[in-house]
Design a protein around this motif. Structure first.
Motif, PDB file in Angstrom:
ATOM      1  N   LYS A 119      -0.903   6.706  -6.431  1.00 48.87           N
ATOM      2  CA  LYS A 119      -0.877   6.394  -7.864  1.00 48.87           C
ATOM      3  C   LYS A 119      -1.742   5.179  -8.161  1.00 48.87           C
ATOM      4  O   LYS A 119      -2.030   4.368  -7.281  1.00 48.87           O
ATOM      5  N   SER A 120      -2.128   5.026  -9.394  1.00 44.83           N
ATOM      6  CA  SER A 120      -2.904   3.870  -9.843  1.00 44.83           C
ATOM      7  C   SER A 120      -1.954   2.869 -10.491  1.00 44.83           C
ATOM      8  O   SER A 120      -1.257   3.197 -11.467  1.00 44.83           O
ATOM      9  N   ASN A 121      -1.889   1.672  -9.914  1.00 41.92           N
ATOM     10  CA  ASN A 121      -0.977   0.647 -10.439  1.00 41.92           C
ATOM     11  C   ASN A 121      -1.678  -0.709 -10.348  1.00 41.92           C
ATOM     12  O   ASN A 121      -1.783  -1.294  -9.263  1.00 41.92           O
ATOM     13  N   LYS A 122      -2.187  -1.197 -11.482  1.00 45.61           N
ATOM     14  CA  LYS A 122      -2.965  -2.431 -11.492  1.00 45.61           C
ATOM     15  C   LYS A 122      -2.130  -3.633 -11.064  1.00 45.61           C
ATOM     16  O   LYS A 122      -2.633  -4.558 -10.405  1.00 45.61           O
ATOM     17  N   PHE A 123      -0.846  -3.627 -11.411  1.00 51.85           N
ATOM     18  CA  PHE A 123       0.016  -4.751 -11.044  1.00 51.85           C
ATOM     19  C   PHE A 123       0.152  -4.850  -9.519  1.00 51.85           C
ATOM     20  O   PHE A 123      -0.023  -5.928  -8.922  1.00 51.85           O
ATOM     21  N   SER A 170      -3.965  -7.955  -3.699  1.00 52.02           N
ATOM     22  CA  SER A 170      -5.166  -8.795  -3.603  1.00 52.02           C
ATOM     23  C   SER A 170      -4.800 -10.251  -3.361  1.00 52.02           C
ATOM     24  O   SER A 170      -5.502 -10.968  -2.635  1.00 52.02           O
ATOM     25  N   VAL A 182      -1.836  -3.595  -7.270  1.00 51.03           N
ATOM     26  CA  VAL A 182      -3.143  -3.918  -6.692  1.00 51.03           C
ATOM     27  C   VAL A 182      -3.423  -5.409  -6.776  1.00 51.03           C
ATOM     28  O   VAL A 182      -3.945  -6.023  -5.838  1.00 51.03           O
ATOM     29  N   SER A 183      -3.055  -6.036  -7.912  1.00 49.05           N
ATOM     30  CA  SER A 183      -3.280  -7.473  -8.066  1.00 49.05           C
ATOM     31  C   SER A 183      -2.410  -8.281  -7.112  1.00 49.05           C
ATOM     32  O   SER A 183      -2.853  -9.289  -6.556  1.00 49.05           O
ATOM     33  N   ILE A 193       2.212   1.772  -3.420  1.00 51.81           N
ATOM     34  CA  ILE A 193       1.215   2.306  -4.353  1.00 51.81           C
ATOM     35  C   ILE A 193       1.026   3.801  -4.142  1.00 51.81           C
ATOM     36  O   ILE A 193       0.987   4.587  -5.086  1.00 51.81           O
ATOM     37  N   LYS A 246       0.835  -1.211   0.000  1.00 50.58           N
ATOM     38  CA  LYS A 246       0.000   0.000   0.000  1.00 50.58           C
ATOM     39  C   LYS A 246       0.866   1.255   0.000  1.00 50.58           C
ATOM     40  O   LYS A 246       0.578   2.226  -0.704  1.00 50.58           O
TER      41      LYS A 246
END
Length: 323
Positions: A142-146, A152, A148-149, A139, A136
């Protein structure tokens, strides 16, 4: 012993984070996910994993100061980390195993055995929580899909550990029969109103101020799972008393405790006469209206209410009749 507050940790190929060495406080094992949002009550850890209480709504300034003083000790401080004074699953697991090896009471052995298993699961979860916290921080805003995945993935692991935790914890319902459990729930409901009393004093003849204010709460001890949490009484010597359907736990700390069967434990309530309050304790207790004694444990508390105390003692006696 950790020297630095953070260490560089490889999460996956090409991804490193700053992993905190500070203990991460959570309510894992205390209640299920989402329950906090439903109840709104904050879990206050009292210094060791799996032991604490639920903060209750109160207009008592003293109670809020009491809670704040405990929460303040949970804030990460480098000197506490350096001196190994923070909570630790590893330290607690070692203490619990030592206590289990010397315990002779069957109920105490059962509690400690479940506690050891719960600490093993909890240690893994606590580390995963620190990894999630590190991701966290990585991150940021910023927006970072990698990222976040990846986060998760670790959160799913924590969720799976939640199921493992419930399977190793001692469940209150499993310590008694159905009749006793129903009577216990009625006693717990009556106790809640006692805990809500604005003023509770413990009579301690070994101290300079004989009548000392204490606070009652709903708590948890050594990850013992209960839908309603455990009635938790305190004295001014730092001892906590937890009521279960068939026994009382007299806890000096998480592994140093005694098991007292409720069958032989008397709780006596007495309404204070007006002249008694004025002549004997008015200057110290002010509006004390009732007294509760547990003769077998040499315990005496004073309260500023009468009716909820009477109801609680009556419900306790009904529970005792089922034993």
């Amino acid at each position: 012993m950790a020297i630095f507050p953070y260490k560089r940790f490889k999460v996956t190929e090409g991804l490193f984070i700053n992993l905190s060495n500070h203990f991460y406080y959570t309510d894992f094992g205390v209640r299920d996910g989402g329950e906090h949002h439903y109840s709104g009550r904050r879990y206050i850890n009292s210094g060791v994993p799996g032991t604490g209480f639920l903060e209750r709504e109160s207009d008592s300034h003293s109670y809020h100061n009491f809670v704040r003083s405990i929460v303040a000790r949970q804030k990460p401080k480098y000197w506490r980390l350096l001196l190994n004074m923070e909570p630790s699953y590893q330290k607690e697991l070692k203490r619990a195993k030592t206590a289990l090896a010397t315990a002779s009471d069957p109920m105490k052995r059962q509690i400690l055995d479940c506690y050891v298993n719960a600490l093993t699961v909890g240690a893994t979860e606590e580390r995963l929580e620190r990894i999630v916290r590190g991701i966290k921080d990585k991150i940021g805003h910023k927006s970072n899909k990698f990222l976040v995945s990846v986060m998760s993935h670790y959160k799913n692991k924590i969720s799976q550990l939640g199921h493992d935790m419930r399977s190793v914890e001692l469940h209150v319902k499993d310590t008694c029969n159905e009749e006793q459990y129903e009577a216990y729930l009625r006693m717990v409901e009556a106790y809640r109103k006692v805990a809500d009393c604005r003023r509770v004093w413990h009579a301690n003849e070994n101290t300079r101020e004989v009548y000392q204010q204490v606070f009652f709460d709903m708590g948890i001890f050594d990850f013992i799972r209960s839908d309603d949490f455990l009635p938790m009484l305190r004295d001014s010597n730092g001892v906590n008393y937890y009521l279960l359907p068939t026994v009382m736990i007299v806890a000096r700390d998480s592994v140093d405790f005694d098991i007292v069967p409720l069958k032989g434990l008397t709780i006596v309530c007495q309404e204070l006469a007006i002249q008694e309050t004025v002549d004997v304790i008015s200057s110290r207790l002010g509006d004390a209206a009732s007294m509760v004694r547990i003769p077998e444990l040499n315990l005496t508390w004073y309260f500023n209410h009468v009716r909820p105390i009477m109801h609680f003692v009556g419900a306790y006696e009904e529970l005792q009749a089922t034993l």
